[in-house]
Write a protein that holds these residues in place. Structure first.
Motif, PDB file in Angstrom:
ATOM      1  N   HIS A 108       7.657  -4.077  -0.093  1.00 45.58           N
ATOM      2  CA  HIS A 108       6.484  -4.861  -0.612  1.00 45.58           C
ATOM      3  C   HIS A 108       5.086  -4.843   0.042  1.00 45.58           C
ATOM      4  CE1 HIS A 108       9.127  -7.399  -3.077  1.00 45.58           C
ATOM      5  NE2 HIS A 108      10.013  -7.563  -2.159  1.00 45.58           N
TER       6      HIS A 108
ATOM      7  N   THR B 221       8.432  -4.061 -12.713  1.00 40.46           N
ATOM      8  CA  THR B 221       8.970  -5.184 -11.707  1.00 40.46           C
ATOM      9  C   THR B 221       9.563  -6.591 -12.610  1.00 40.46           C
ATOM     10  OG1 THR B 221       7.047  -4.513 -10.526  1.00 40.46           O
ATOM     11  CG2 THR B 221       8.116  -6.473  -9.850  1.00 40.46           C
TER      12      THR B 221
ATOM     13  N   HIS C 119       4.403  -0.199  -9.477  1.00 36.65           N
ATOM     14  CA  HIS C 119       3.941  -1.129  -8.672  1.00 36.65           C
ATOM     15  C   HIS C 119       3.018  -1.929  -9.648  1.00 36.65           C
ATOM     16  CE1 HIS C 119       2.854  -3.606  -5.493  1.00 36.65           C
ATOM     17  NE2 HIS C 119       1.552  -3.379  -5.363  1.00 36.65           N
TER      18      HIS C 119
ATOM     19  N   THR D 127      12.105   1.213  -6.203  1.00 36.77           N
ATOM     20  CA  THR D 127      11.304   0.850  -4.711  1.00 36.77           C
ATOM     21  C   THR D 127      11.032   2.056  -3.710  1.00 36.77           C
ATOM     22  OG1 THR D 127      13.527   0.392  -4.147  1.00 36.77           O
ATOM     23  CG2 THR D 127      12.147  -1.490  -4.483  1.00 36.77           C
TER      24      THR D 127
ATOM     25  N   ASN E  72       7.371   3.965  -6.849  1.00 39.40           N
ATOM     26  CA  ASN E  72       6.864   2.644  -6.660  1.00 39.40           C
ATOM     27  C   ASN E  72       5.272   3.049  -6.951  1.00 39.40           C
ATOM     28  OD1 ASN E  72       5.630   0.109  -4.937  1.00 39.40           O
ATOM     29  ND2 ASN E  72       7.713  -0.481  -6.139  1.00 39.40           N
TER      30      ASN E  72
END
Lengths: 449, 234
Positions: free
Chosen positions: A239, A324, A319, A310, A315
Motif C-alpha cells: 500500500h 482492486t 493501482h 501487488t 501495480n
C-alpha cells in the motif's frame, strides 16, 4: 451447544444476517449507479452507498467474529461465559453504534477516510465496546481450567484487532502519513490479525468436524499463522508504493506480498489434509462445505488474486482501478464471509437442536452464492483489465472508459442476483432453525472430538 | 517433523522479528516524510482543503494517490491536468460540465472553500509518489488506423486565449485537441457571426433553453478575446 451461555452467539449471528442483507442492498445501489441508473443520487449518492457497503461488511464480519468467539470460547474453556448479561449489553450497544454510523453517512456525517468512515465520537464508543467484549472473553479464559492453543490464538487475534484500531484514530495533517497509518488498521487487520482469528476459528471447526487429533491441528495452526505474520506484516508495503513514502517500500512490499499467498496456501492445504485424515463422517456436511470452501476460496481470492496485482511493475498500472475491487470481493468473501457462514452453519443446529443440514437448501445456498461471487469477481476482472488498458496504458479519458465497461457491470449485476439467491437460501435456513432452545444444552450434533 | 513447541517458536519469533523491522522502516519513513511530501508547503489553506475533502467523503467516489472508490476520476494530478480555473468553475455545478454523465453532488462551496480544495489538491499533486501515475505507454496510433486527415484548420496558427485553453477545451475540441462533451469548434467562425457568439457566451440558456452549455464566469475582455478567436476559426 454445551453451555447455556453459548446462546448469546445466536443473537450475534442474527445481527450478521440482517447486516449482510443490508450490505447486499447497497451493493445493488452501486451496481445500478455504474450502469447509469442513479435515480437515488439525491438521497443516497455513490459515496454514501460506498461507505455504507464497506462499513456494513466490516461490522457484520466483526459481529460474526464476536458471535463465533462467544460460541467457541466457552466450549474451548469448558465453562460458562463470564457474564451473559455483559454480552447482551455489548451486542445492543454495538448495534446502536452501527445504526447511528450508517444513518450518519446519509447526512454527510463521517470521517471520509476509506474503510474508516465512522465518525470520531463513535470511534470511542467502538473502543469501549470492544474492550467490554474482550474483557468478557478474557475473564472466561482466565477462570477456565483448560488452556488450548485455539482459544489463545483466537483471543490474541481479537486483542490485536482491538489494539490496531487505535492508529486509525490519530489525526494527521499530512495526507501521506494519514494514509500510512490508515493502512496499519486496514491492512494489518485484514491481512494480519483477522487471519489469526480466521486460523483460530478454522482450527476449532476442523477439530469438531474432522475429529483429527487436537495436537496435530493446533501445531499446524501455529505454522499457518506464523506464515501469515511473516508475509503479512511487511506485506503492508504494497500500500506504500505510490503514496509518497520512500522507494524501498517497492521492494519490501513486492517481496512480502509475493509471499502472502503462501499463508493462504498453507491454510488451504492444512484444512484439506485434516479433512483427508478425518476419523469418521460428521453429519453436518454443510458446515464442512463452508469450512473447506473458505480455506480454498481465501487462497484464490486473497492469496492468488492479491498476488496478481501487488507486484510493483504491475501495480503501477492497476493501482486505483477496478482490479482492486475485483480482488477485494473474492478475498473478503473467501477468507472471512465464508468463514462466518461456516461457523453459523456449524453452530445453528447445536444451538437450536434442529438438524436442518440434511436438506437441499443448504447446498443451494453454498453453490449459488459461490458461483455468484465468482461471477461478480470475473465481471469486475474483465472491467478492470479493460480499464487498465484503455485508461492507463492508452490514456483515454476516465468517463469515456467507464462507458466502455458498462456491459461488464450488467454481467456483475446478474451474478450478484445469483449470489443474492444463495444468501437468501442461507437466511431462510437460518430463520427456519428458530431460536436457541434449552433442550439443546449439553448436546452437540455428531461432534467427533 | 516439526513439533508443536517449534511451531510456536516459529510463530512468535517470526512475528517479533518482522514487527521490529516494520517499526524500524516506519521510523525511517517518518524521517523522510517532510522532504518527500514538501510538508513546508502545507499552508493553512491546504489543511482546510484536506478537512473539506474528508468532511464530504470525496474518497467515496474519487481516488487520490490511487486510493478511493474508482467511481470518479483520480484527482492526484488534477490541478496540473485541468488547471485551477477549470476546477473552480466545475465545483459550482459539476453536472453542467459533464451533462448526462455520472453525477457529482453540488456542494455549493464558496469561493474560499474552493480555493482551499484546490490548494490541497495542488499540494497532493506535488508529493513524490515514486512516479505514479505513470504516463500512458502504448501510443494510440499504433493500434488505431490513422484518421483521415482533417480539413486544415487555422486554429494552430492563432494562439488560444488563456481562458479558452483553461475552460473551453475541457468539453470542446479544436484541431483534434480537447474534450468531446460538446461539438468540435473547428469551423464555428463560419457558422456564427461574432454578435451571436457573444450573446451565446453571455447566456447560453437565453438562446437555447435546456442546452448543456454552462454559463461561464468570463469578464467582458475575456469574452471578447474568445469571440475574436472563435470568429477566426473558419
Amino acid at each position: 451447544m454445551r453451555f447455556q451461555s453459548q446462546k448469546v452467539a445466536y443473537w450475534f449471528f442474527a445481527t450478521c444476517m440482517l447486516l449482510l442483507s443490508l450490505q447486499i442492498v447497497y451493493g445493488f445501489i452501486m451496481g445500478f449507479a455504474r450502469i447509469g441508473f442513479d435515480g437515488l443520487h439525491d438521497f443516497i449518492p455513490f459515496n454514501t452507498a460506498r461507505a455504507t457497503h464497506t462499513n456494513l461488511l466490516v461490522v457484520w464480519l466483526l459481529t460474526g467474529f464476536m458471535g463465533a468467539a462467544y460460541y467457541i470460547i466457552p466450549e474451548e474453556s469448558d465453562r460458562e461465559l463470564y457474564s451473559v448479561k455483559l454480552a447482551y449489553i455489548q451486542l445492543l450497544s454495538w448495534v446502536v453504534v452501527g445504526v447511528i454510523a450508517i444513518i450518519g453517512f446519509h447526512f454527510n456525517w463521517w470521517e471520509g477516510r476509506k474503510f474508516l468512515e465512522i465518525p470520531r465520537p463513535l470511534d470511542y464508543l467502538v473502543v469501549v465496546n470492544v474492550l467490554t467484549f474482550l474483557f468478557n472473553i478474557a475473564m472466561t479464559i482466565w477462570e477456565a481450567k483448560k488452556r488450548s492453543t485455539t482459544q489463545l490464538v483466537l483471543f490474541f487475534g481479537l486483542l490485536c484487532a482491538a489494539l490496531l484500531y487505535l492508529p486509525g484514530m490519530i489525526y494527521f495533517d499530512n495526507q501521506t502519513l494519514d494514509s500510512y497509518f490508515r493502512w496499519w488498521v486496514v491492512h494489518l487487520w485484514v491481512e494480519g490479525v483477522w487471519e489469526l482469528i480466521m486460523g483460530g476459528i478454522l482450527a476449532f471447526l476442523l477439530i469438531k468436524l474432522t475429529g483429527v487429533d487436537r495436537e496435530v491441528i493446533e501445531k499446524w495452526l501455529y505454522v499457518v499463522v506464523g506464515l501469515t505474520f511473516l508475509s503479512g506484516i511487511l506485506g503492508t508495503g504494497h500500500h506504500y508504493y505510490w503514496i509518497g513514502t520512500p522507494k524501498y517500500w517497492l521492494m519490501v512490499g513486492g517481496i512480502f506480498s509475493a509471499l502472502e499467498p503462501l499463508a493462504f496456501l498453507g491454510m488451504a492445504i492444512w484444512a484439506l489434509n485434516m479433512y483427508r485424515k478425518k476419523g469418521k463422517n460428521h453429519p453436518n456436511k454443510i458446515a464442512l462445505y463452508w469450512t473447506l470452501g473458505s480455506a480454498m476460496m481465501s487462497f484464490i481470492g486473497a492469496g492468488f488474486l492479491g498476488f496478481a496485482h501487488t507486484w510493483p511493475a504491475v501495480n503501477q498500472w492497476t493501482h486505483g482501478t477496478l482490479i482492486t475491487a475485483m480482488h477485494g470481493h473474492l478475498a473478503f468473501w473467501g477468507a472471512y464471509a465464508m468463514l462466518v457462514l461456516a461457523v453459523i452453519s456449524y453452530a445453528m443446529p447445536n444451538l437450536t437442536g434442529r438438524k436442518l443440514f440434511t436438506g437441499m437448501s443448504g447446498y443451494l445456498a453454498f453453490w449459488a452464492s459461490n458461483i455468484g461471487m465468482l461471477g461478480m469477481t470475473g465481471a469486475l476482472a474483465v472491467a478492470g483489465i479493460t480499464q487498465v488498458y484503455l485508461e492507463r496504458k492508452l490514456g483515454m479519458d476516465f468517463l469515456v472508459v467507464q462507458k466502455e465497461i458498462i456491459f461488464h457491470f450488467i454481467g456483475m449485476l446478474l451474478a450478484a442476483t445469483l449470489f443474492t439467491v444463495g444468501i437468501t437460501y442461507f437466511i431462510v435456513d437460518f430463520i427456519r432453525h428458530g431460536l436457541p432452545s434449552n433442550e439443546a444444552v449439553g448436546k452437540n450434533a455428531g461432534d467427533l472430538e | 517433523m516439526l513439533s508443536k513447541s517449534q511451531a510456536r517458536a516459529f510463530f512468535l519469533g517470526g512475528t517479533f522479528l518482522f514487527s521490529a523491522i516494520f517499526v524500524f522502516l516506519t521510523v525511517d519513513t517518518l524521517r523522510q516524510n517532510d522532504s518527500r511530501t514538501n510538508s513546508q508547503n502545507m499552508t493553512a489553506d491546504v489543511l482546510k482543503g484536506k478537512e473539506i475533502w474528508e468532511k464530504n467523503n470525496c474518497m467515496g467516489c474519487h481516488t487520490l494517490l490511487g486510493e478511493g472508490a474508482y467511481y470518479a476520476p483520480d484527482l492526484t494530478k488534477v490541478v496540473e491536468r485541468r488547471g485551477a480555473t477549470w476546477i473552480d468553475v466545475f465545483l459550482d455545478d459539476p453536472e453542467a460540465m459533464f451533462p448526462g454523465e455520472r453525477k457529482m453532488i453540488k456542494y455549493g462551496f464558496n469561493k474560499e472553500e474552493k480555493g482551499q480544495i484546490i490548494a490541497f489538491l495542488d499540494w497532493v499533486g506535488k508529493i513524490d509518489a515514486n512516479g505514479w501515475p505513470p504516463k500512458p505507454n502504448i501510443p494510440i496510433d499504433s493500434i488505431a488506423t490513422p484518421q483521415v486527415p482533417q480539413a486544415k484548420s487555422n486554429a494552430v496558427v492563432m494562439t488560444q486565449p488563456e481562458k479558452f485553453s483553461q475552460l473551453c477545451v475541457a468539453c470542446h475540441a479544436v484541431g483534434g485537441k480537447g474534450g468531446n462533451v460538446g461539438p468540435a469548434l473547428d469551423h464555428v467562425g463560419s457558422k456564427f457571426d461574432s454578435d451571436y457568439l457573444n450573446r451565446w457566451l453571455s447566456d447560453p440558456q437565453a438562446i437555447k433553453p435546456g442546452t448543456n452549455m454552462p454559463k461561464l464566469p468570463l469578464t467582458d475582455p475575456e469574452r471578447k478575446d474568445i469571440v475574436t478567436y472563435l470568429s477566426a476559426l473558419k
